[in-house]
Design a protein around this motif. Structure first.
Motif, PDB file in Angstrom:
ATOM      1  N   ASP A 120      23.524  38.180  46.834  1.00 39.68           N
ATOM      2  CA  ASP A 120      24.696  38.604  47.619  1.00 39.68           C
ATOM      3  C   ASP A 120      25.781  39.207  46.720  1.00 39.68           C
ATOM      4  OD1 ASP A 120      25.471  36.317  46.420  1.00 39.68           O
ATOM      5  OD2 ASP A 120      25.704  35.125  48.245  1.00 39.68           O
ATOM      6  N   THR A 121      25.412  39.491  45.475  1.00 38.51           N
ATOM      7  CA  THR A 121      26.320  40.204  44.568  1.00 38.51           C
ATOM      8  C   THR A 121      25.684  41.537  44.185  1.00 38.51           C
ATOM      9  OG1 THR A 121      25.292  39.092  42.695  1.00 38.51           O
ATOM     10  CG2 THR A 121      27.332  38.115  43.543  1.00 38.51           C
ATOM     11  N   VAL A 122      26.537  42.464  43.699  1.00 41.06           N
ATOM     12  CA  VAL A 122      26.019  43.762  43.247  1.00 41.06           C
ATOM     13  C   VAL A 122      26.661  44.109  41.898  1.00 41.06           C
ATOM     14  CG1 VAL A 122      27.772  45.065  44.576  1.00 41.06           C
ATOM     15  CG2 VAL A 122      25.655  46.194  43.902  1.00 41.06           C
ATOM     16  N   ALA A 123      25.869  44.711  41.013  1.00 42.87           N
ATOM     17  CA  ALA A 123      26.380  45.175  39.724  1.00 42.87           C
ATOM     18  C   ALA A 123      26.832  46.627  39.896  1.00 42.87           C
ATOM     19  CB  ALA A 123      25.289  45.069  38.665  1.00 42.87           C
ATOM     20  N   VAL A 124      28.097  46.923  39.537  1.00 43.85           N
ATOM     21  CA  VAL A 124      28.667  48.263  39.765  1.00 43.85           C
ATOM     22  C   VAL A 124      29.242  48.826  38.471  1.00 43.85           C
ATOM     23  CG1 VAL A 124      30.214  49.638  41.217  1.00 43.85           C
ATOM     24  CG2 VAL A 124      29.474  47.387  41.993  1.00 43.85           C
ATOM     25  N   ARG A 125      29.060  50.134  38.291  1.00 44.36           N
ATOM     26  CA  ARG A 125      29.637  50.793  37.116  1.00 44.36           C
ATOM     27  C   ARG A 125      30.079  52.215  37.437  1.00 44.36           C
ATOM     28  NH1 ARG A 125      25.931  52.998  32.527  1.00 44.36           N
ATOM     29  NH2 ARG A 125      27.408  54.315  31.441  1.00 44.36           N
ATOM     30  N   MET A 126      31.231  52.615  36.892  1.00 46.35           N
ATOM     31  CA  MET A 126      31.663  54.013  36.958  1.00 46.35           C
ATOM     32  C   MET A 126      31.474  54.592  35.556  1.00 46.35           C
ATOM     33  SD  MET A 126      35.387  55.553  38.017  1.00 46.35           S
ATOM     34  CE  MET A 126      35.674  54.437  39.371  1.00 46.35           C
ATOM     35  N   PRO A 127      30.412  55.389  35.353  1.00 45.87           N
ATOM     36  CA  PRO A 127      30.081  55.841  33.992  1.00 45.87           C
ATOM     37  C   PRO A 127      31.050  56.910  33.482  1.00 45.87           C
ATOM     38  CG  PRO A 127      28.545  56.775  35.588  1.00 45.87           C
ATOM     39  CD  PRO A 127      29.450  55.875  36.360  1.00 45.87           C
ATOM     40  N   LEU A 128      31.151  56.986  32.162  1.00 42.91           N
ATOM     41  CA  LEU A 128      32.029  57.974  31.529  1.00 42.91           C
ATOM     42  C   LEU A 128      31.177  59.108  30.979  1.00 42.91           C
ATOM     43  CD1 LEU A 128      34.869  58.756  30.408  1.00 42.91           C
ATOM     44  CD2 LEU A 128      34.364  57.341  28.433  1.00 42.91           C
ATOM     45  N   HIS A 129      30.572  59.875  31.888  1.00 43.88           N
ATOM     46  CA  HIS A 129      29.770  61.016  31.444  1.00 43.88           C
ATOM     47  C   HIS A 129      29.915  62.098  32.504  1.00 43.88           C
ATOM     48  CE1 HIS A 129      26.540  63.556  30.084  1.00 43.88           C
ATOM     49  NE2 HIS A 129      26.326  62.780  29.048  1.00 43.88           N
ATOM     50  N   PRO A 130      30.374  63.294  32.104  1.00 43.20           N
ATOM     51  CA  PRO A 130      30.606  64.350  33.091  1.00 43.20           C
ATOM     52  C   PRO A 130      29.387  64.636  33.970  1.00 43.20           C
ATOM     53  CG  PRO A 130      31.499  64.990  30.962  1.00 43.20           C
ATOM     54  CD  PRO A 130      30.735  63.712  30.739  1.00 43.20           C
ATOM     55  N   VAL A 131      28.185  64.576  33.397  1.00 46.86           N
ATOM     56  CA  VAL A 131      26.981  64.894  34.186  1.00 46.86           C
ATOM     57  C   VAL A 131      26.734  63.802  35.227  1.00 46.86           C
ATOM     58  CG1 VAL A 131      24.484  65.278  34.095  1.00 46.86           C
ATOM     59  CG2 VAL A 131      25.962  66.216  32.298  1.00 46.86           C
TER      60      VAL A 131
END
Ligand code: AMP
Ligand code: MG
Length: 361
Positions: A120-131
């Motif tokens: 009931d949890t999710v792993a989230v990331r906002m990556p630092l890569h223009p592509v």
């Protein structure tokens, strides 16, 4: 099942918009797209499409109980994929994103159970890569993506590594050159207080504690020392990054004096050479000359990077592990590093990759 794989070369800083639009269409239509991030290459699918997500597991031969990281391009998307976030978590994420940091948070109903292995949890990331950011933006959906390697193999830091593992199994590979950090993102579980480090990565835990103004617990398994607690971090129990060549890791308790480390490695190398085995040593730039002096051409020496710049070691690590199998050797010996800053991530990967660990007093 063999399919046609397209490969597109793009500029890492300013990728061709039309190319990314074509790739985004594949994501929207349930396809698999390999894309670069600042950590390693990812194998992406529409996180809202359970059938597309299932294909990731099949193609990677990844156990279904090992959950995926969901990649987002902005904070609006964060609220789509998580159910609730306390103000202190939001304030923290605004400071660290985009970047090589993955946060485990309560999941929203929109994220299918296939992504989170039923958690009931999710792993989230906002990556630092223009592509990566442009691909997610143009797709209009969050992208679920593990590293783009066959499960158990070292993660890919170049498109060539991806080709070795996944050619003919994915729709598209976007090649933007070598990735920046070379090890996977730092993962912290923010559903617990104090938060828990699940995997060390490029974002050093010391820095995260400073930004958070809170302690972050480092369990033994995050150092690569024990089997992961399944309830806390489901995927970490699997053996990772393993080259086919046997790998012996030699560690020190204290890294202020490196002579005991080099002596032990030279002794092990001599022992194996005398048995007719071909030996390679993965070393730091500081100690490489010692091996050259004592062993000359009788051992292959691979320099990972400098102890004074652990980012250089992290960046070369997976390539070196993959290359071991091409060196035509029987056994490899690798030096341990101090578990400070990104050194913690390096040691976690080395302990998981090695077949044997020797600790020298
Ligand atoms: P990879 O995609 O190969 O970098 O692996 C992602 C890792 O993130 C998995 O192996 C899990 O251990 C961890 N992970 C993903 N989702 C969760 C979650 N909901 N809770 C705890 N750990 C997670
Ligand atoms: Mg992986």
């Amino acid at each position: 099942m063999v399919k046609t794989t397209k490969i597109f070369k793009v500029n890492a800083e300013s990728p061709n918009e039309e190319v990314i639009e074509v790739c985004a269409r594949y994501i929207r239509e349930g396809g698999l797209v390999v894309f670069p991030t600042e950590t390693v290459y990812g194998l992406g699918a529409n996180a809202y499409n359970p059938n597309a997500v299932k294909k990731i597991f099949i193609v990677k031969q990844r156990p279904m109980d090992n959950p995926l990281i969901v990649h987002i391009a902005g904070f609006k998307q964060l609220y789509e994929v998580v159910s609730s976030i306390p103000a202190w978590v939001k304030d923290f994420l605004v400071k660290v994103w985009p970047g090589p940091l993955t946060a485990v948070l309560p999941k929203s109903k929109r994220i299918p159970g296939e992504v989170t292995a039923g958690l009931d949890t999710v792993a989230v990331r906002m990556p630092l890569h223009p592509v990566a950011l442009k691909l997610i933006e143009k797709s209009g959906v969050p992208i679920a993506a593990p590293s783009a390697n066959i499960s158990g193999r070292p993660s890919p830091t170049t498109a060539q590594h991806v080709i070795e593992d996944l050619w003919g199994k994915v729709d598209v590979i976007i090649d933007a050159g070598e990735t920046i950090f070379g090890v996977e993102s730092t993962i912290i579980d923010l559903t617990r207080e104090p938060p828990v480090l699940l995997r060390p990565g490029p974002y050093p835990v010391e820095k995260l504690r400073e930004i958070l103004g809170k302690n972050i617990i480092i369990p033994e398994f995050a150092r690569g020392l024990s089997e992961a607690d399944k309830a806390l971090s489901p995927g970490m129990k699997y053996r990772h990054y393993a080259p086919r060549t046997p790998l012996i890791l030699v560690e020190l308790k204290d890294y202020t004096d490196l002579s005991a480390l080099t002596l032990k490695i030279i002794e092990l190398a001599e022992e194996n050479i005398s048995k007719g085995k071909r030996v390679a040593i993965l070393s730091s730039s500081e100690t490489a000359k010692m091996y050259l002096k004592h062993l000359g051409k009788r051992a292959k020496i691979v320099v990972l990077g400098s102890r004074n710049n652990m980012y250089s070691v992290a960046k070369n690590l997976f390539k070196a592990l993959r290359d071991l199998d091409k060196l035509n050797i029987d056994i490899a010996l690798v030096e341990g590093f101090e578990e400070k800053g990104v050194g913690l991530a390096v040691m976690n990967r080395l302990r998981k990759a090695s077949t044997k660990i020797i600790v020298v007093d």
